[in-house]
Scaffold this active site. Structure first.
Site, short mmCIF file in Angstrom:
data_model
loop_
_atom_site.label_atom_id
_atom_site.label_comp_id
_atom_site.label_asym_id
_atom_site.label_seq_id
_atom_site.Cartn_x
_atom_site.Cartn_y
_atom_site.Cartn_z
N ASP A 183 0.84 -1.20 0.00
CA ASP A 183 0.00 0.00 0.00
C ASP A 183 0.88 1.25 0.00
O ASP A 183 2.02 1.22 0.48
CB ASP A 183 -0.89 0.03 1.25
CG ASP A 183 -1.95 -1.06 1.24
OD1 ASP A 183 -2.18 -1.65 0.17
OD2 ASP A 183 -2.53 -1.32 2.31
N LYS A 184 0.32 2.33 -0.49
CA LYS A 184 1.06 3.60 -0.57
C LYS A 184 1.72 3.97 0.76
O LYS A 184 2.90 4.33 0.79
CB LYS A 184 0.11 4.72 -1.02
CG LYS A 184 0.75 6.10 -1.02
CD LYS A 184 -0.24 7.17 -1.43
CE LYS A 184 0.39 8.56 -1.37
NZ LYS A 184 -0.60 9.63 -1.75
#
Length: 328
Positions: free
Chosen positions: A156-157
């Site tokens: 995830d970012k």
């Protein structure tokens, strides 16, 4: 930090498929009733939705031997055939983006992804991704999807930590298969907003896209794909938070965040699944406190068993230090 390339010239990736490749699947009972494009996205997380949609539209994906639309609702035991045409050169432009390197040889790269860095283009993010940084450093990277050269898995970012990148076609195929067959072991460190009831445990909960909130995932016994997360508490702190080692047998989108929230132990700083920070606001976490710490896998050429560990990113280490200093 990584040493970057010497120029800004546009680069192209090496073709992943030299000729057409074909995959065949059978729809599982828990996938029945789902849209075809949703099933494909779940089965091929390393490929972009737009790429899969283009394969459906062009007739490269068949259900029971016939072309259907992306919204087609699959049935249990449907046969699914995917023909991957040879890839075309990536249109992406390289950008100088630094990231720490843990290991590198002619076949693969092991790096630490900083928090806040998106892995590949998509959903309105057209520049400034890890992929753009990889293209700046390397003249050629293999790709199953032109937007994702070298990428065999994702974070995830806002999740930091160790990532694996393929540098040639055989490495890409072998590592993608190893992830798919659950032959690569991943361990995370997480700061949790509260301690689970037990010091160690396991969540077995199928994960699917949330039926209402499209940016979220959810445990869904009917539509979800099998997902398993195990945790072990390492340290407990005065304010109810804890540090946990978390291992995942599967790699579903947002898996750890969804599973830990389901046992009322959301990842600290996770506003999507943990809600308002409340009593933990004073810690000022700027992201979810989740870090991919260790990756264990067999080298795609030599077969040697490798293990790499990425130290906690400095912002997560700072929050951990605060918690340790306020411990009872």
């Amino acid at each position: 930090m990584a040493q970057t390339g010497a120029d800004d010239q546009a680069v192209t990736h090496a073709k992943f498929w030299k000729k057409e490749q074909q995959d065949c699947h059978t729809i599982e009972s828990n996938e029945a009733g789902q849209r075809l494009d949703h099933v494909l996205t779940s089965r091929y997380p390393e490929l972009s939705r737009s790429f899969l949609a283009s394969l459906i539209h062009s007739g490269h994906i068949l259900v029971e031997g016939r072309q259907v639309k992306a919204a087609y609702k699959v049935r249990a035991q449907d046969s699914l055939t995917i023909v991957f045409p040879p890839s075309s050169p990536s249109p992406l432009q390289p950008e100088r983006i630094d990231f720490p390197i843990l290991f590198e040889d002619e076949h693969l790269l092991v790096l630490t992804k900083p928090p806040g860095l998106v892995v590949h283009p998509g959903s309105g993010q057209h520049s400034g991704t890890l992929v753009h940084g990889l293209l700046y450093r390397y003249l050629n990277l293999p790709a199953a999807d032109a937007d994702r050269p070298g990428i065999v898995h994702r974070l995830d970012k806002e999740t930091s930590g160790v990532m694996l990148v393929a540098k040639n076609n055989q490495a890409l195929r072998t590592l993608m298969a190893a992830f798919k067959n659950r032959e690569i072991n991943k361990t995370y460190h997480a700061l949790l907003s509260r301690c689970p009831h037990d010091r160690q445990g396991k969540v077995i909960g199928p994960i699917a896209r949330h039926p209402v909130h499209r940016k979220k995932m959810a445990i869904d016994e009917r539509r979800g794909r099998y997902a398993v997360t195990t945790w072990q508490i390492v340290e407990e702190f005065a304010n109810g938070c804890c540090l946990a080692d978390i291992a995942i047998e599967t790699g579903r989108t947002h898996q750890i965040r969804v599973h830990m929230a389901s046992v009322q132990a959301a990842v600290l700083g996770d506003s999507l699944y943990g809600g308002a920070q409340g009593q933990h606001a004073w810690l000022r976490p700027q992201r979810q406190m989740l870090h991919a710490s260790t990756l264990r896998f067999a080298h795609p050429f030599s077969g040697e068993q490798l293990c790499f560990t990425a130290p906690l990113w400095h912002d997560m280490q700072a929050v951990l230090d605060i918690l340790r200093n306020t411990r009872l």
